[in-house]
Design a protein around this motif. Structure first.
Motif, PDB file in Angstrom:
ATOM      1  N   ILE A  89      -2.296 -11.826  -8.559  1.00 21.86           N
ATOM      2  CA  ILE A  89      -2.049 -10.871  -9.642  1.00 21.86           C
ATOM      3  C   ILE A  89      -1.249 -11.544 -10.761  1.00 21.86           C
ATOM      4  CG2 ILE A  89      -1.025  -8.653 -10.274  1.00 21.86           C
ATOM      5  CD1 ILE A  89      -1.373  -7.873  -7.278  1.00 21.86           C
ATOM      6  N   ALA A  90      -0.270 -12.381 -10.387  1.00 22.89           N
ATOM      7  CA  ALA A  90       0.538 -13.087 -11.392  1.00 22.89           C
ATOM      8  C   ALA A  90      -0.338 -13.988 -12.270  1.00 22.89           C
ATOM      9  CB  ALA A  90       1.631 -13.897 -10.720  1.00 22.89           C
ATOM     10  N   VAL A  91      -1.268 -14.683 -11.657  1.00 23.66           N
ATOM     11  CA  VAL A  91      -2.176 -15.538 -12.429  1.00 23.66           C
ATOM     12  C   VAL A  91      -3.085 -14.690 -13.311  1.00 23.66           C
ATOM     13  CG1 VAL A  91      -4.118 -17.151 -12.230  1.00 23.66           C
ATOM     14  CG2 VAL A  91      -2.083 -17.460 -10.823  1.00 23.66           C
ATOM     15  N   THR A  92      -3.555 -13.567 -12.778  1.00 21.58           N
ATOM     16  CA  THR A  92      -4.401 -12.666 -13.558  1.00 21.58           C
ATOM     17  C   THR A  92      -3.677 -12.171 -14.803  1.00 21.58           C
ATOM     18  OG1 THR A  92      -5.564 -11.949 -11.569  1.00 21.58           O
ATOM     19  CG2 THR A  92      -5.707 -10.497 -13.473  1.00 21.58           C
ATOM     20  N   LEU A  93      -2.373 -11.921 -14.682  1.00 20.58           N
ATOM     21  CA  LEU A  93      -1.568 -11.453 -15.807  1.00 20.58           C
ATOM     22  C   LEU A  93      -1.090 -12.603 -16.700  1.00 20.58           C
ATOM     23  CD1 LEU A  93       0.624  -8.783 -13.998  1.00 20.58           C
ATOM     24  CD2 LEU A  93      -1.227  -8.365 -15.612  1.00 20.58           C
ATOM     25  N   HIS A  94      -1.457 -13.832 -16.363  1.00 20.60           N
ATOM     26  CA  HIS A  94      -1.043 -15.024 -17.110  1.00 20.60           C
ATOM     27  C   HIS A  94       0.477 -15.132 -17.194  1.00 20.60           C
ATOM     28  CE1 HIS A  94      -5.175 -15.805 -18.371  1.00 20.60           C
ATOM     29  NE2 HIS A  94      -5.269 -14.493 -18.554  1.00 20.60           N
ATOM     30  N   MET A  95       1.143 -14.794 -16.096  1.00 24.16           N
ATOM     31  CA  MET A  95       2.598 -14.855 -16.074  1.00 24.16           C
ATOM     32  C   MET A  95       3.106 -16.285 -16.200  1.00 24.16           C
ATOM     33  SD  MET A  95       3.366 -11.919 -13.208  1.00 24.16           S
ATOM     34  CE  MET A  95       5.133 -11.850 -13.342  1.00 24.16           C
ATOM     35  N   HIS A  96       2.249 -17.264 -15.998  1.00 27.88           N
ATOM     36  CA  HIS A  96       2.610 -18.669 -16.108  1.00 27.88           C
ATOM     37  C   HIS A  96       2.523 -19.170 -17.545  1.00 27.88           C
ATOM     38  CE1 HIS A  96      -1.709 -18.367 -15.597  1.00 27.88           C
ATOM     39  NE2 HIS A  96      -1.837 -19.575 -16.125  1.00 27.88           N
ATOM     40  N   GLU A  97       2.054 -18.322 -18.468  1.00 32.21           N
ATOM     41  CA  GLU A  97       1.906 -18.711 -19.862  1.00 32.21           C
ATOM     42  C   GLU A  97       2.867 -17.900 -20.724  1.00 32.21           C
ATOM     43  OE1 GLU A  97      -2.171 -17.991 -20.804  1.00 32.21           O
ATOM     44  OE2 GLU A  97      -2.889 -19.535 -19.437  1.00 32.21           O
ATOM     45  N   GLU A  98       3.789 -18.568 -21.346  1.00 34.42           N
ATOM     46  CA  GLU A  98       4.787 -17.900 -22.184  1.00 34.42           C
ATOM     47  C   GLU A  98       4.122 -17.143 -23.339  1.00 34.42           C
ATOM     48  OE1 GLU A  98       8.662 -16.735 -22.941  1.00 34.42           O
ATOM     49  OE2 GLU A  98       7.972 -17.918 -21.245  1.00 34.42           O
ATOM     50  N   ALA A  99       2.995 -17.627 -23.822  1.00 34.19           N
ATOM     51  CA  ALA A  99       2.296 -16.974 -24.933  1.00 34.19           C
ATOM     52  C   ALA A  99       1.815 -15.568 -24.564  1.00 34.19           C
ATOM     53  CB  ALA A  99       1.122 -17.826 -25.384  1.00 34.19           C
ATOM     54  N   SER A 100       1.622 -15.304 -23.272  1.00 33.43           N
ATOM     55  CA  SER A 100       1.130 -13.990 -22.856  1.00 33.43           C
ATOM     56  C   SER A 100       2.197 -12.906 -22.987  1.00 33.43           C
ATOM     57  CB  SER A 100       0.618 -14.040 -21.412  1.00 33.43           C
ATOM     58  OG  SER A 100       1.699 -14.188 -20.510  1.00 33.43           O
ATOM     59  N   TYR A 101       3.440 -13.300 -23.250  1.00 40.18           N
ATOM     60  CA  TYR A 101       4.540 -12.334 -23.345  1.00 40.18           C
ATOM     61  C   TYR A 101       4.706 -11.761 -24.753  1.00 40.18           C
ATOM     62  CZ  TYR A 101       5.975 -14.355 -18.859  1.00 40.18           C
ATOM     63  OH  TYR A 101       6.009 -14.780 -17.563  1.00 40.18           O
ATOM     64  N   GLU A 102       3.981 -12.306 -25.714  1.00 41.48           N
ATOM     65  CA  GLU A 102       4.100 -11.840 -27.091  1.00 41.48           C
ATOM     66  C   GLU A 102       3.702 -10.371 -27.194  1.00 41.48           C
ATOM     67  OE1 GLU A 102       2.144 -14.291 -29.959  1.00 41.48           O
ATOM     68  OE2 GLU A 102       2.852 -16.120 -28.987  1.00 41.48           O
ATOM     69  N   GLY A 103       4.544  -9.604 -27.869  1.00 39.53           N
ATOM     70  CA  GLY A 103       4.256  -8.195 -28.085  1.00 39.53           C
ATOM     71  C   GLY A 103       4.692  -7.280 -26.958  1.00 39.53           C
ATOM     72  N   LEU A 104       5.219  -7.839 -25.881  1.00 36.42           N
ATOM     73  CA  LEU A 104       5.674  -7.013 -24.763  1.00 36.42           C
ATOM     74  C   LEU A 104       7.139  -6.633 -24.947  1.00 36.42           C
ATOM     75  CD1 LEU A 104       4.139  -8.894 -21.700  1.00 36.42           C
ATOM     76  CD2 LEU A 104       3.303  -6.824 -22.784  1.00 36.42           C
ATOM     77  N   ASP A 105       7.532  -5.572 -24.291  1.00 37.94           N
ATOM     78  CA  ASP A 105       8.915  -5.136 -24.277  1.00 37.94           C
ATOM     79  C   ASP A 105       9.791  -6.260 -23.706  1.00 37.94           C
ATOM     80  OD1 ASP A 105      11.002  -3.595 -22.188  1.00 37.94           O
ATOM     81  OD2 ASP A 105      10.885  -2.737 -24.209  1.00 37.94           O
ATOM     82  N   PRO A 106      10.994  -6.481 -24.264  1.00 36.04           N
ATOM     83  CA  PRO A 106      11.859  -7.560 -23.769  1.00 36.04           C
ATOM     84  C   PRO A 106      12.191  -7.444 -22.278  1.00 36.04           C
ATOM     85  CG  PRO A 106      12.715  -6.717 -25.834  1.00 36.04           C
ATOM     86  CD  PRO A 106      11.575  -5.832 -25.439  1.00 36.04           C
ATOM     87  N   ILE A 107      12.345  -6.243 -21.782  1.00 35.71           N
ATOM     88  CA  ILE A 107      12.638  -6.060 -20.359  1.00 35.71           C
ATOM     89  C   ILE A 107      11.432  -6.456 -19.513  1.00 35.71           C
ATOM     90  CG2 ILE A 107      13.186  -4.357 -18.568  1.00 35.71           C
ATOM     91  CD1 ILE A 107      14.898  -2.935 -20.715  1.00 35.71           C
ATOM     92  N   GLU A 108      10.248  -6.086 -19.953  1.00 39.56           N
ATOM     93  CA  GLU A 108       9.017  -6.470 -19.253  1.00 39.56           C
ATOM     94  C   GLU A 108       8.871  -7.986 -19.249  1.00 39.56           C
ATOM     95  OE1 GLU A 108       5.283  -6.235 -17.289  1.00 39.56           O
ATOM     96  OE2 GLU A 108       6.891  -4.786 -17.485  1.00 39.56           O
ATOM     97  N   CYS A 109       9.175  -8.622 -20.366  1.00 34.73           N
ATOM     98  CA  CYS A 109       9.093 -10.085 -20.445  1.00 34.73           C
ATOM     99  C   CYS A 109      10.027 -10.737 -19.441  1.00 34.73           C
ATOM    100  CB  CYS A 109       9.437 -10.565 -21.854  1.00 34.73           C
ATOM    101  SG  CYS A 109       8.226 -10.136 -23.102  1.00 34.73           S
ATOM    102  N   GLU A 110      11.251 -10.255 -19.385  1.00 39.47           N
ATOM    103  CA  GLU A 110      12.229 -10.846 -18.467  1.00 39.47           C
ATOM    104  C   GLU A 110      11.839 -10.609 -17.014  1.00 39.47           C
ATOM    105  OE1 GLU A 110      15.327 -13.297 -17.728  1.00 39.47           O
ATOM    106  OE2 GLU A 110      14.457 -12.802 -19.674  1.00 39.47           O
ATOM    107  N   MET A 111      11.311  -9.433 -16.717  1.00 40.57           N
ATOM    108  CA  MET A 111      10.872  -9.144 -15.355  1.00 40.57           C
ATOM    109  C   MET A 111       9.727 -10.085 -14.961  1.00 40.57           C
ATOM    110  SD  MET A 111       9.931  -5.515 -13.579  1.00 40.57           S
ATOM    111  CE  MET A 111       8.216  -5.327 -14.036  1.00 40.57           C
TER     112      MET A 111
END
Length: 78
Positions: A47-69
């Motif tokens: 699931i982490a790979v599916t969400l691209h959690m390994h790519e910092e670019a995938s965090y753009e536009g997300l809530d800061p708390i969601e990014c940190e989680m």
């Protein structure tokens, strides 16, 4: 309660699903259920790979708390 979260509920996948599966991993590891622990870890990693959690670019536009989680969960899995 985590057993009621089935693969069918992963559409769309969320970071909460990754956290739940990580907690399952730790629980089963502590209980000595190695195969179940490995299976839960595999689901969390998938699931982490599916969400691209390994790519910092995938965090753009997300809530800061969601990014940190997502960051902290990714590094726990790593």
């Amino acid at each position: 309660a985590s057993r009621h979260v089935t693969v069918a509920t992963y559409d769309p996948p969320t970071s909460t699903h990754v956290v739940i599966r990580y907690f399952d991993t730790v629980y089963h590891f502590c209980e000595g259920h190695d195969a179940t622990s490995h299976a839960a870890f595999g689901e969390a990693a998938h699931i982490a790979v599916t969400l691209h959690m390994h790519e910092e670019a995938s965090y753009e536009g997300l809530d800061p708390i969601e990014c940190e989680m997502r960051r902290r969960t990714f590094w726990l899995l790593f």
